[in-house]
Scaffold this motif. Structure first.
Motif, short mmCIF file in Angstrom:
data_model
loop_
_atom_site.label_atom_id
_atom_site.label_comp_id
_atom_site.label_asym_id
_atom_site.label_seq_id
_atom_site.Cartn_x
_atom_site.Cartn_y
_atom_site.Cartn_z
N ILE A 14 40.30 21.89 27.27
CA ILE A 14 39.91 20.51 26.96
C ILE A 14 40.40 20.11 25.58
N VAL A 15 40.28 21.04 24.62
CA VAL A 15 40.74 20.74 23.27
C VAL A 15 42.25 20.48 23.27
N ASP A 63 33.78 12.70 20.32
CA ASP A 63 35.14 12.26 20.62
C ASP A 63 35.22 11.73 22.06
N SER A 103 44.16 19.49 25.86
CA SER A 103 44.46 18.24 26.55
C SER A 103 44.16 17.05 25.66
N THR A 104 43.05 17.12 24.93
CA THR A 104 42.67 16.04 24.04
C THR A 104 43.71 15.85 22.94
N LYS A 105 44.19 16.98 22.42
CA LYS A 105 45.19 16.94 21.36
C LYS A 105 46.48 16.27 21.85
N LEU A 118 36.61 13.99 29.63
CA LEU A 118 36.91 15.24 30.33
C LEU A 118 35.63 16.01 30.69
N MET A 119 34.67 16.02 29.75
CA MET A 119 33.42 16.73 30.01
C MET A 119 32.63 16.07 31.15
N ASN A 127 36.99 25.34 27.20
CA ASN A 127 36.98 24.62 25.94
C ASN A 127 38.39 24.50 25.35
N HIS A 165 37.79 11.10 24.11
CA HIS A 165 38.66 11.82 25.05
C HIS A 165 37.93 13.03 25.60
N TYR A 166 37.29 13.70 24.66
CA TYR A 166 36.56 14.91 25.01
C TYR A 166 35.44 14.60 26.00
N SER A 167 34.72 13.50 25.77
CA SER A 167 33.59 13.23 26.66
C SER A 167 34.05 12.78 28.05
#
Ligand code: ZN
Ligand code: ZN
Length: 277
Positions: A159-160, A2, A162-164, A8-9, A156, A4-6
Motif C-alpha cells: 500500500i505504501v 492520507d 502504491s501510494t508513493k 486502498l484500506m 503495508n 490515497h492510503y485510506s
C-alpha cells in the motif's frame, strides 16, 4: 489520514479472509519476483550497466510512463481480487518487457536511495553498482527476503508503495480523487468483445441519437447495462471510454487513463457501491 492510503484500506476492508490471504500470497509472489530481478541485476555488472544505459536513453516522459505501467500492474493486481466480473484483462507486470521491468526497478531503487542519502550517488558512475548494492542489502532486501515477514507487513509495504507511485504519477489529486483527465478511447479489444442484445419491449431511447431502439433490434450493451445502437456507440467509444448515461468507464489502452479508472473502481468498492462488479 492520507487519502490515497485510506482509499486502498477501505477497498481492502471489503475482502473476505480467504480473498485477503489470496491477495497477500500473490503480492508476496510479486515482491519475490521483483526481488529476484533486482538481485540478478545488482550481482551482474554487465546487466547493471546495460540497464543503466537503457535508463539513461529514456526521456523523463518515458520514465514516468514506465513507473505508470508498474503502478498499473500493482493496482490491477489489487482490483483483481476485489471483483470477479472485471470487464477486461488489465495490465499485469507479466506483459511488461523484462528490460522495462529491470529499468523501472532500478529507477525506483535510485529514487529511494537518493531520498535517504542525497549525496550517495555523487561518486563516479563506475561505483554506482557497489553503492546501490550496499544500500539494497542493508535496507530493502532484508525487509523482504526473510521468511519472517508478516502478512501485515507485506500488505503495508504494498500500500505504501502504491501510494508513493500514485503521488509520483500525479493523476490522482491530493484528496484521492482522479484529476479530470483527458478523454481517452476505449480499448479496441474491449469494444470488440461488447455483447449484442435484442431489445425487449420497445420504447427505450438511445441517448446518443435520441431515437427509439425498436423491439427485436440488436443493440450494444455496456457493462453498466446501458443500451445503445451499435452505429451510435461505436464512434462514441472511439473518442471516449465513458458511458454516455452514467459515465461508467471502460478499459482503455492509455496508462494514466487506466490508473484513473482502476482508482475509481477502488473508491467505489471501498465505499460499498460497487454495483457494476
Ligand atoms: Zn442511437
Ligand atoms: Zn452506463
Amino acid at each position: 489520514m492520507d487519502s490515497h492510503y485510506s482509499v486502498l484500506m477501505n477497498a481492502l476492508s471489503t475482502l473476505t479472509p480467504p480473498q485477503l490471504s489470496d491477495l497477500i500470497a500473490s503480492i508476496s509472489a510479486l515482491f519475490q519476483r521483483h526481488n529476484r530481478r533486482l538481485v540478478s541485476l545488482l550481482s551482474s555488472p554487465a546487466l547493471f550497466s546495460l540497464t543503466l544505459r537503457y535508463l539513461e536513453s529514456l526521456s523523463l516522459h518515458h520514465k514516468s510512463l514506465l513507473i505508470g505501467k508498474h503502478l498499473l500492474s500493482n493496482l490491477a493486481h489489487f482490483s483483481h481480487f476485489m471483483h470477479t466480473k472485471t470487464s477486461a484483462p488489465s495490465y499485469s507486470s507479466s506483459n511488461m518487457k523484462l528490460r522495462d521491468l529491470d529499468a523501472v526497478l532500478l529507477l525506483l531503487l535510485f529514487c529511494e536511495l537518493r531520498q535517504n542519502d542525497p549525496s550517495a550517488l555523487e561518486v563516479e558512475p563506475s561505483k554506482w553498482r557497489t553503492v546501490v548494492c550496499n544500500y539494497y542489502v542493508h535496507n530493502t532486501m532484508l525487509t523482504f527476503s526473510s521468511m519472517a515477514v508478516s502478512d501485515i507487513e507485506v500488505l503495508n509495504k504494498f500500500i505504501v508503495l502504491s501510494t508513493k507511485f500514485l503521488k509520483f504519477i500525479g493523476v490522482i489529486d491530493c484528496d484521492g480523487n482522479p484529476k479530470e483527465g483527458k478523454e481517452v478511447a476505449a480499448a479496441a479489444a474491449v469494444v470488440v468483445a461488447l455483447p449484442s442484445v435484442q431489445v425487449h419491449g420497445g420504447g427505450k431511447e438511445c441517448v446518443i441519437c435520441k431515437e427509439e431502439m425498436k423491439q427485436g433490434r440488436d443493440v450494444c450493451k455496456l457493462p453498466c447495462t446501458h443500451l445503445f445502437h451499435w452505429m451510435c456507440i461505436l464512434p462514441w467509444l472511439r473518442k471516449t471510454n465513458t458511458c454516455p448515461c452514467c459515465r461508467f468507464r471502460l478499459p482503455s489502452d492509455d496508462v494514466s487513463g487506466e490508473i484513473e479508472r482502476l482508482w475509481e473502481v477502488l473508491i467505489k468498492i471501498g465505499s460499498g457501491s460497487n454495483s457494476f462488479f
